[in-house]
Structure formats: structure tokens, C-alpha cells
Motif scaffolding. Structure first.
Motif, PDB file in Angstrom:
ATOM      1  N   GLY A 183       6.211  68.439  86.662  1.00 55.87           N
ATOM      2  CA  GLY A 183       6.698  67.056  86.637  1.00 55.87           C
ATOM      3  C   GLY A 183       7.165  66.541  87.965  1.00 55.87           C
ATOM      4  N   THR A 206       5.271  61.261  91.249  1.00 46.60           N
ATOM      5  CA  THR A 206       5.571  59.921  90.734  1.00 46.60           C
ATOM      6  C   THR A 206       4.766  59.614  89.482  1.00 46.60           C
ATOM      7  OG1 THR A 206       6.089  59.178  92.973  1.00 46.60           O
ATOM      8  CG2 THR A 206       5.694  57.475  91.347  1.00 46.60           C
ATOM      9  N   ARG A 266       4.031  61.640  87.031  1.00 46.32           N
ATOM     10  CA  ARG A 266       4.749  62.210  85.879  1.00 46.32           C
ATOM     11  C   ARG A 266       6.016  61.404  85.582  1.00 46.32           C
ATOM     12  NH1 ARG A 266       2.174  67.134  83.804  1.00 46.32           N
ATOM     13  NH2 ARG A 266       0.490  67.470  85.262  1.00 46.32           N
ATOM     14  N   LYS A 267       6.709  60.971  86.628  1.00 42.19           N
ATOM     15  CA  LYS A 267       7.913  60.169  86.425  1.00 42.19           C
ATOM     16  C   LYS A 267       7.569  58.834  85.757  1.00 42.19           C
ATOM     17  CE  LYS A 267      10.284  62.172  90.426  1.00 42.19           C
ATOM     18  NZ  LYS A 267      10.770  61.918  91.812  1.00 42.19           N
ATOM     19  N   THR A 268       6.428  58.276  86.152  1.00 47.46           N
ATOM     20  CA  THR A 268       5.980  57.016  85.549  1.00 47.46           C
ATOM     21  C   THR A 268       5.625  57.226  84.082  1.00 47.46           C
ATOM     22  OG1 THR A 268       5.095  56.316  87.698  1.00 47.46           O
ATOM     23  CG2 THR A 268       4.351  55.090  85.761  1.00 47.46           C
ATOM     24  N   TYR A 299      13.432  66.036  77.654  1.00 47.91           N
ATOM     25  CA  TYR A 299      12.356  66.237  78.636  1.00 47.91           C
ATOM     26  C   TYR A 299      12.503  67.598  79.308  1.00 47.91           C
ATOM     27  CZ  TYR A 299       9.537  65.732  82.855  1.00 47.91           C
ATOM     28  OH  TYR A 299       8.616  65.929  83.852  1.00 47.91           O
ATOM     29  N   ASN A 345      10.544  70.273  82.334  1.00 46.55           N
ATOM     30  CA  ASN A 345       9.603  70.370  83.438  1.00 46.55           C
ATOM     31  C   ASN A 345       9.483  71.840  83.826  1.00 46.55           C
ATOM     32  OD1 ASN A 345       8.165  70.266  85.831  1.00 46.55           O
ATOM     33  ND2 ASN A 345       9.815  69.325  87.009  1.00 46.55           N
ATOM     34  N   LEU A 373      12.108  52.292  88.871  1.00 43.67           N
ATOM     35  CA  LEU A 373      11.634  53.678  88.901  1.00 43.67           C
ATOM     36  C   LEU A 373      11.400  54.138  90.337  1.00 43.67           C
ATOM     37  CD1 LEU A 373      10.502  56.175  87.346  1.00 43.67           C
ATOM     38  CD2 LEU A 373       8.273  55.048  87.442  1.00 43.67           C
ATOM     39  N   GLN A 416      14.502  55.062  92.505  1.00 44.00           N
ATOM     40  CA  GLN A 416      15.336  56.203  92.114  1.00 44.00           C
ATOM     41  C   GLN A 416      15.099  57.405  93.040  1.00 44.00           C
ATOM     42  OE1 GLN A 416      14.295  56.781  87.988  1.00 44.00           O
ATOM     43  NE2 GLN A 416      15.583  55.101  87.287  1.00 44.00           N
TER      44      GLN A 416
END
Length: 391
Positions: free
Chosen positions: A86, A89, A91-93, A113, A115, A388, A391
Motif C-alpha cells: 500500500g 498514491t 493505493r491511497k487513492t 485497513y 498493508n 488526499l 496528506q
């Protein structure tokens, strides 16, 4: 399913050949063989045409998002998302898109969640941990493929609704997992071939894949090959995809090797924006014109590279199929509907949309202030994407 006129005409030929077979005055084995051959040829043409027509209609277009609210039901839910890796970006999205989708169901009590950071053993342990924490719906991107099936099977047996997504996972629905929501990679490859047929028309093409033996790269390559007979001017230089390991260093080395091997390359197909960008840079560093590029899963850096070269007067033909971060929404709706026992008519196969196409005047978004691997093809609203990225 919509079937184009070519498929209809091809399949009508089966009936015509069959009627001829039934009515002809067969006087010997030769006549029998000739009639039989006509029926077989007609049937083969029909099957091929039907399969070809189905490529574009076998799944749901990723931009045609359904409404999760009627699927939310009333039972309280704990949902889990398990990532094998993860750390980027994309995966974060994807996680942000899942939060956004589940936010429409007031009975989602918690989203867990995990990872695994590229550790296969931890990925399976994470699944077991999710079950222990009482997850009702488990959504997972199975980065380690079949090696994760035992853990998913155990979760399914424990009563968890398990939805592997994006990749096609071997195994049996209902036993090894509940349902597999996939990216239609065969359709992607076919669409890319059609783009070359329209925009390049003739020339030599290489296909850059991911890891050696990758089933996802192979599926896209198979789809690409399925269309090539329509474009006799196009030639695939290698029968197999070029291994890039999905990282820019290995991709650059692989492309340099291909450049050294083949004196003329007119087109490059890739299944990942990172490898497409590596290919563009490799041709530039070799002081060669950048060939036409068809990719998928693009990113901000690649989009900015295309924009930069276009403004500098050295444009290259380019297209990208995107929207992959939004496929998790289909997985969420499938998982919620299965757990709640609510109807869901969406296909489990999803098709990416055209995000960039130089031939059609569709330019990708470039934002130098955003992360290089940012994906603006996301279904997230602009304000949530901005939050997002900050961050």
C-alpha cells in the motif's frame, strides 16, 4: 448483449450453409466433405465475430458507477480492505475511493485497513487478523495471486464475504472466495490494438508487460493479439510480452535491450503508466523519436511528460485507458450486496475508459504540484483528491 452487424451477418452464414448441406444432392464422399467444410467455416466465422463483438460489452464501463444505497440493507457491517503493498498514491487513492463509496451506507460501523508492505506471509496473516476482528466484508487486492487462496478460503468458510478485485484470481467462487471483481484486461488489449489500427495503421510494435509469467499482462497481450488480424500493416515484434517487473529501472533496461535488438519500433504497448514513462525516456535517451504509446494505469508524471513534449513541438501519439482506482467501488458494492442479500445487477468485469487520446484530442490532466504517481482518472471529487494529495 449488443452484437454488431458483422457478427449478425457471419452467424446468418451458418444457417445458409446448413440449409445448403440439407438440400444439396450429395452423390459421394467429396460432396459430403465440401458441404461439411462450408458449415464448419461459417460456424468458425460466427464464433469469432461473436467473441470479437463481446470484447467491448463483456463488462461495465468503470465510469458507469452504480448506486450502493439500495444495496446497503440494514445489518450492521464491518468492512476490511487488505493491501499486499500500500505504499504508493494509487493505493491511497483506492482506499479513499472505498471510504467515499462506503460513506453512503450508514450501517457501515468500521473500515479496517491493512498493508502487508510486499510481505506475502503478512498478507495472509492480515486476512486471518481481519476475520478475528469480526470483518463481515473483506475486499482484497490479491498481489500474491494463488498463494493467498488458502487464507481467503478460510475466511470464506468462516462466513466472511470475500471479494478479491482487480486481478483475476484462480479458484472457485463460493468456496475460495465469494466473488471476483476484475479489470477486463482482454478488452483493454483489444482496445489498444484498435487504437494502433486507427492511429498508426502500419509498423512494428512491442508489448511491455509486468512480472515474468504475469497472468494480467498475458490477458492484455491475448486481447491485443485477438485484434491484430484486422490490421495487416501492424506487426508484433515478439510473441511474448517484454518483462519490466513494473519498476522504472528494470523497464528502462528492458526497453534499451529491445531498441538494440530491433532497428525500427513504431509503437509501444504497456499495461502500466510507470513502464510507459520509462519507455518514453529510454527512446529520448537513445536520441530516437518516441514511438506511438498505448498504456493503461497512467499517472501524473506521464501525463505531464506528454504535455511537455507536445508543447515543445515534439509530440508523440499517445493513449491511456484509466479509472482503475474506481474498480474498488464495484468490489464494495458487490461485497455489500452479497452480505446484505440485496440485488446487484452489475457485471463482475469492469472496463477502463479512455482518459487520453492524442488522435481524438483528449488530453490528460497534468498538475506539477501533485505527486508524480497521482491518478486523476479517479472518481473522487476534486476537493477530496486535493485533500488526499496534501496528506
Amino acid at each position: 448483449m449488443f452484437v454488431d452487424k458483422g457478427a449478425i451477418y457471419a452467424c446468418k452464414g451458418v444457417g445458409k450453409a446448413a440449409d445448403e448441406f440439407a438440400n444439396v444432392d450429395i452423390k459421394g464422399v467429396g460432396d459430403m466433405r465440401r458441404c461439411y467444410k462450408k458449415v464448419v467455416i461459417a460456424l468458425t466465422m460466427c464464433t469469432s465475430a461473436m467473441a470479437s463483438a463481446a470484447v467491448a460489452t463483456s463488462g461495465a464501463l468503470v465510469t458507469k458507477q452504480g448506486d450502493i444505497k439500495p444495496m446497503c440493507g440494514s445489518k450492521p457491517m464491518v468492512v476490511g480492505l487488505a493491501d499486499g503493498y500500500g505504499g504508493n498514491t494509487w493505493r491511497k487513492t483506492t482506499l479513499a475511493e472505498l471510504r467515499d463509496e462506503l460513506g453512503r451506507c450508514s450501517n457501515v460501523k468500521r473500515l479496517i485497513y491493512t498493508n502487508a508492505n510486499g510481505d506475502q506471509q503478512k498478507a495472509n496473516t492480515d486476512v486471518n487478523s481481519m476475520v478475528a476482528q469480526g470483518v463481515n466484508v473483506l475486499i482484497i487486492l490479491p498481489d500474491f495471486g494463488a498463494a493467498q487462496i488458502p487464507a481467503l478460503r478460510a475466511a470464506t468458510k468462516a462466513g466472511v464475504t470475500v471479494i478479491p478485485y482487480l486481478s483475476t484470481l484462480p479458484g472457485r467462487a463460493g468456496k475460495d472466495y465469494t466473488s471476483n471483481v476484475t479489470d477486463d484486461l482482454f478488452a483493454r488489449g483489444a482496445t489498444q490494438a484498435d487504437w494502433f489500427g486507427k492511429n498508426l495503421k502500419s509498423g512494428n510494435i512491442i508489448f511491455l508487460g509486468g512480472l515474468a509469467g504475469s497472468p494480467t499482462s498475458q490477458a492484455a497481450l491475448d486481447g491485443f493479439k485477438s485484434r491484430l488480424d484486422r490490421y495487416p500493416g501492424l506487426r508484433l515484434l515478439q510473441n511474448d510480452f517484454v518483462v519490466t517487473n513494473l519498476n522504472p529501472v528494470d523497464a528502462a533496461k528492458a526497453v534499451q535491450g529491445v531498441i538494440a535488438k530491433y532497428p525500427k519500433i513504431d509503437g509501444v504497448v504497456t499495461d502500466y503508466g510507470v513502464t510507459a514513462l520509462a519507455a518514453v525516456k529510454a527512446f529520448e535517451q537513445s536520441h530516437l523519436p518516441v514511438p506511438a504509446v498505448a498504456t493503461a494505469g497512467s499517472n501524473n508524471e506521464l501525463s505531464c511528460k506528454y504535455t511537455e513534449t507536445t508543447k515543445s513541438g515534439k509530440p508523440f501519439a499517445y493513449t491511456s485507458l484509466d479509472g482503475t482506482t474506481s474498480i474498488v467501488r464495484f468490489a464494495a458494492r458487490r461485497g455489500v450486496s452479497e452480505f446484505q442479500g440485496m440485488p446487484n445487477s452489475e457485471p463482475t468485469s469492469v472496463i477502463e475508459y479512455v482518459y487520453a487520446d492524442s488522435g481524438a484530442g483528449i488530453d490528460p490532466k497534468c498538475d506539477p504540484s501533485a505527486p508524480p504517481d497521482a491518478d486523476f482518472s479517479s472518481a473522487l471529487p476534486a476537493d477530496k483528491l486535493k485533500t488526499l494529495f496534501s496528506q
